[in-house]
Design a protein around this motif. Structure first.
Motif, mmCIF file in Angstrom:
data_model
loop_
_atom_site.group_PDB
_atom_site.id
_atom_site.type_symbol
_atom_site.label_atom_id
_atom_site.label_comp_id
_atom_site.label_asym_id
_atom_site.label_seq_id
_atom_site.Cartn_x
_atom_site.Cartn_y
_atom_site.Cartn_z
ATOM 1 N N LEU A 1 0.830 -1.206 0.000
ATOM 2 C CA LEU A 1 0.000 0.000 0.000
ATOM 3 C C LEU A 1 0.862 1.252 0.000
ATOM 4 O O LEU A 1 0.606 2.207 -0.727
ATOM 5 C CB LEU A 1 -0.901 0.000 1.244
ATOM 6 C CG LEU A 1 -2.143 -0.859 1.154
ATOM 7 C CD1 LEU A 1 -2.920 -0.756 2.451
ATOM 8 C CD2 LEU A 1 -3.006 -0.390 -0.010
ATOM 9 N N PHE A 2 1.904 1.223 0.829
ATOM 10 C CA PHE A 2 2.799 2.374 0.948
ATOM 11 C C PHE A 2 3.437 2.695 -0.399
ATOM 12 O O PHE A 2 3.455 3.840 -0.842
ATOM 13 C CB PHE A 2 3.862 2.049 1.988
ATOM 14 C CG PHE A 2 4.911 3.106 2.154
ATOM 15 C CD1 PHE A 2 4.645 4.260 2.850
ATOM 16 C CD2 PHE A 2 6.165 2.929 1.604
ATOM 17 C CE1 PHE A 2 5.606 5.229 2.992
ATOM 18 C CE2 PHE A 2 7.138 3.895 1.743
ATOM 19 C CZ PHE A 2 6.860 5.052 2.435
ATOM 20 N N VAL A 3 3.929 1.647 -1.060
ATOM 21 C CA VAL A 3 4.572 1.851 -2.359
ATOM 22 C C VAL A 3 3.579 2.424 -3.355
ATOM 23 O O VAL A 3 3.895 3.271 -4.174
ATOM 24 C CB VAL A 3 5.168 0.515 -2.855
ATOM 25 C CG1 VAL A 3 5.482 0.573 -4.326
ATOM 26 C CG2 VAL A 3 6.410 0.194 -2.079
ATOM 27 N N LYS A 4 2.327 1.957 -3.243
ATOM 28 C CA LYS A 4 1.309 2.455 -4.170
ATOM 29 C C LYS A 4 0.967 3.920 -3.905
ATOM 30 O O LYS A 4 0.874 4.709 -4.824
ATOM 31 C CB LYS A 4 0.047 1.587 -4.083
ATOM 32 C CG LYS A 4 -0.148 0.720 -5.322
ATOM 33 C CD LYS A 4 -1.412 -0.085 -5.227
ATOM 34 C CE LYS A 4 -2.641 0.771 -5.394
ATOM 35 N NZ LYS A 4 -3.072 0.939 -6.765
ATOM 36 N N THR A 5 0.793 4.285 -2.615
ATOM 37 C CA THR A 5 0.409 5.671 -2.332
ATOM 38 C C THR A 5 1.575 6.625 -2.568
ATOM 39 O O THR A 5 1.378 7.727 -3.061
ATOM 40 C CB THR A 5 -0.087 5.856 -0.882
ATOM 41 O OG1 THR A 5 0.861 5.270 -0.008
ATOM 42 C CG2 THR A 5 -1.435 5.256 -0.659
#
Lengths: 375, 395
Positions: free
Chosen positions: A36-40
């Motif tokens: 999720l972090f990489v996506k956001t």
């Protein structure tokens, strides 16, 4: 025969231990969180990175008087160098927007060479914080030259599956020892606390420890497997990526290019050795201290000791605890901390291996079940 | 019940793990005071050379510039804004040379306010904040600088209006109380909360080792849990004692500062000052709420899952969960104020910095206490229900 039986008992114990389920869940949550972090954050997006770089260079330049930056101009060498760097960075941004990867690559090589020159220039210390460090630049240089030589196409977008795996292992690897010491801190104590199963076994202590290690290592294997499985959503979002996409790492004192699968292999080797190392350490501390929290605290203190007192690293280079944060070792950050090339990542594996051997011998010679009777 | 409290209290403090935590906290606070605190270099330091260099360059420019039709518009702009800017720099230089710190504070306050106005409103792309903010890879340097300049302006305004003793150490936030304030703004709350988790993690399950000892006790499970929670709350609050040793060391070296020093609070785009005493009291209260929250959470986990490792993990998840969803300005699309985990940076909540980062106004002291308190009540209520079931066994 005894060995097989004790192994089976260990498995039954581990299977019924809620701790393992929680550890598995936490690893899964960690991987998902990072996805999720990489996506956001949109990590790996080159356009974003380049605009940050442009900003840094602009503020580095704000320290200089604005003068003629051509070759015949009266600005200092560093000033001219920085102006040219900024020019190259904006050229790179343009190359991305126009979708011209070759131009991007050529400019990138020019840029790293320019940076390599700037490190020795007068007044560099004043602007050092706006630029990548010497080691980062060295890694970039090797990377781009390799790309140019082999003609692999550059990845400009966010991290794909394999690149994410490399990133994930980099993040997880730096806390792996901490995780493992939390996980294994009670390795002996739990069994001896609320089960008389083991006490009656006609088996020597070292064999029991080996059985325990094997069963724990199998669970560690499950953790490692989870990393690959729970990153799979990224295949859907960002694609699989190229497993032999290169990564520049610092190995044996020089920068080299490894394809991702090789990097992953090396990291997994490190993680497995660190796991065995931690489990054995926990066994010994458990027997000596008879308290799982004291074991945990002592392990963590040993881990951060070289960070608190960096001068100890060059004094005792063979201390295995210097090498437990292996991602920092491979990306060169450890060298900036110590300002020396004492820490060699292959030697690190050897030192950890030697420590494991020493601990096995110590367990065999000095520890007996009798010491654990009263936990 | 009182006897049981004393019994638990004694057990808590003779627990090897808890003693080790206090010792480790003591070690870290001394390490911080002796090794880290002296190397602190603020970006907004009192630097006469820097002011002088800027002042002289601009003065020379103003003396030599000739404005006519052909002048570049930026030169024109510089010639209009530098006179006032230089006036403040001149005042700062003169007052610091005469050791008139009150006047320095006032001039510096005006300087920061004027600088921010110029840089933030008019100076996009050619005027910059202190270069310390524009480090490699920081894409939000302008926002950081904007916050820091307004913060400094408000702070110096407070110094010039207040009655506290001023010194360069105070200006650079190096005194003991100000160091504490900076730490509360950074990782001190996390350390305290993690300590609380470690204190509480085995408070229920430790009785497993000798279950017969407490079998005859005429106390219901629920009451025993409450006593245990109380003991661990007390123990967590006492963790402040070893940490204050470091504070005393810093105080002896750099002075203690006093409780009337200003702390700028950001709210709705504006800064206002409260005293450091009030700031510390609010922080204390908030941290105690965090302790209550963590303890009730861990009691709940202890009675449901009954595994120490699970306690540890669940506690830690609540501490680090904010990293997963934190991004600058994310509150515009997401109501972060309803998650207790958004309040983990206690000092930053109270000073309003988290609001600034998230781009919201909802992360306030009051909302924080409300959310934390509500969650604690919910956990305690479920613990109550579970511990009162007829089949329930505490161990």
């Amino acid at each position: 025969m005894h060995m097989w039986k004790i192994l089976k008992t260990c498995f039954i114990l581990e299977k019924s231990n809620k701790k393992n389920i929680f550890a598995c869940i936490i690893v899964a949550v960690f991987v998902f969180g990072l996805v999720l972090f990489v996506k956001t954050e949109d990590l790996g997006n080159t356009i974003k990175e380049k605009s940050g770089e442009y900003q840094s260079l602009s503020s580095a330049l704000s320290k200089f008087q604005n003068v003629d930056a051509t070759d015949s101009g009266n600005g200092s060498d560093l000033y001219k160098n920085l102006v040219l760097q900024r020019h190259y960075v904006s050229k790179q941004s343009m190359a991305i927007k126009m979708d011209k990867p070759e131009m991007y690559l050529d400019t990138a090589i020019l840029l790293v060479n320019l940076r390599a020159d700037s490190f020795d220039m007068e007044g560099f210390q004043n602007v050092a914080s706006y630029l990548p460090s010497k080691i980062e630049n060295q890694l970039d240089s090797v990377f781009y030259q390799y790309m140019k030589k082999t003609g692999i196409s550059l990845s400009m977008n966010s991290l794909s599956y394999f690149q994410f795996l490399a990133y994930l292992i980099g993040v997880l690897g730096s806390v792996w020892f901490i995780f493992m010491s939390i996980y294994s801190s009670g390795v002996m104590i739990e069994d001896f606390q609320h089960s008389s199963l083991i006490k009656g076994y006609p088996i020597t202590f070292d064999k029991y420890v080996v059985a325990k290690c094997i069963s724990l290592m199998l669970i560690v294997g499950v953790f490692l497997l989870e990393l690959f499985i729970f990153s799979l959503p990224l295949v859907y979002f960002k694609g699989l990526g190229n497993p032999s996409y290169p990564i520049a790492i610092f190995i044996d004192g020089t920068s080299e290019v490894y394809p991702i699968y090789k990097y992953l292999g090396l990291s997994l080797l490190y993680m497995i050795s660190i796991s065995i190392f931690t489990i054995l350490l926990s066994v010994i501390f458990n027997v000596l201290l008879k308290n799982m929290y004291l074991t945990l605290f002592l392990e963590l203190l040993l881990y951060i000791f070289p960070i608190l007192f960096p001068s100890m690293i060059s004094l005792i280079p063979f201390n295995p605890f210097n090498y437990l944060n292996f991602p920092n070792l491979l990306n060169g950050q450890m060298f900036e901390l110590t300002n020396s090339v004492d820490l060699n990542s292959t030697h690190g594996l050897i030192y950890i291996g030697i420590s494991i051997a020493i601990m096995v011998v110590a367990v065999k010679l000095f520890l007996t079940t009798g010491k654990l009777k009263k936990v | 019940m009182w006897a049981y409290f004393k019994f638990e209290f004694f057990q808590f403090f003779s627990n090897k793990k808890n003693i080790a935590i206090y010792v480790i906290l003591l070690f870290f606070s001394c390490y911080y005071a002796l090794k880290i605190a002296p190397t602190y270099i603020p970006i907004e330091k009192v630097d006469v050379n820097e002011i002088e260099a800027r002042y002289l360059t601009r003065e020379e420019f103003l003396n030599n510039v000739e404005i006519n039709e052909g002048t570049h518009h930026l030169t024109r702009f510089a010639a209009t804004i530098f006179p006032e800017w230089n006036e403040y720099d001149k005042e700062r230089l003169d007052s610091i040379e005469q050791h008139n710190l009150k006047e320095y504070a006032e001039a510096t306050y005006k300087w920061y306010a004027y600088s921010d106005e110029m840089i933030f409103r008019y100076g996009g792309g050619f005027l910059f904040y202190n270069p310390g903010y524009y480090t490699y890879g920081n894409n939000y340097a302008t926002m950081d600088g904007h916050y820091a300049y307004l913060y400094s302006a408000s702070r110096y305004e407070g110094y010039s209006e207040g009655t506290s003793n001023l010194s360069v150490k105070v200006f650079e936030e190096r005194t003991a109380l100000q160091t504490l304030q900076r730490l509360l703004h950074a990782y001190l709350p996390l350390i305290l909360i993690v300590s609380c988790i470690l204190f509480t993690v085995d408070i229920v399950l430790k009785d497993r080792q000798n279950p017969t000892l407490l079998q005859g006790l005429p106390l219901s499970d629920w009451r025993r849990l409450i006593v245990k929670g109380g003991v661990s709350l007390l123990g967590s609050i006492l963790a402040i004692l070893p940490l204050s040793v470091g504070l005393l060391i810093i105080g002896a070296r750099n002075g203690f500062g006093d409780f009337d020093l200003p702390v700028p609070i950001y709210f709705l785009g504006e800064f206002s000052n409260i005293t450091i005493g009030k700031y510390l009291i609010q922080n204390m209260l908030f941290i105690v709420f965090w302790f209550v929250f963590i303890i009730s959470l861990l009691l709940f986990v202890s009675v449901t899952i009954k595994n120490e490792f699970a306690n540890l993990l669940v506690g830690c998840v609540f501490v680090i969960a904010e990293f997963i969803y934190f991004a600058r300005g994310v509150a515009v699309v997401w109501n972060v104020q309803w998650y207790p985990t958004s309040y983990v940076q206690v000092g930053q909540i109270i000073s309003g910095y988290r609001n600034y980062l998230y781009g919201t106004e909802a992360l306030t002291f009051g909302n924080g206490l409300y959310v934390m308190g509500l969650c604690a009540c919910i956990f305690l209520f479920f613990t109550f229900l579970i511990s009162n079931r007829r089949k329930f066994k505490l161990l």
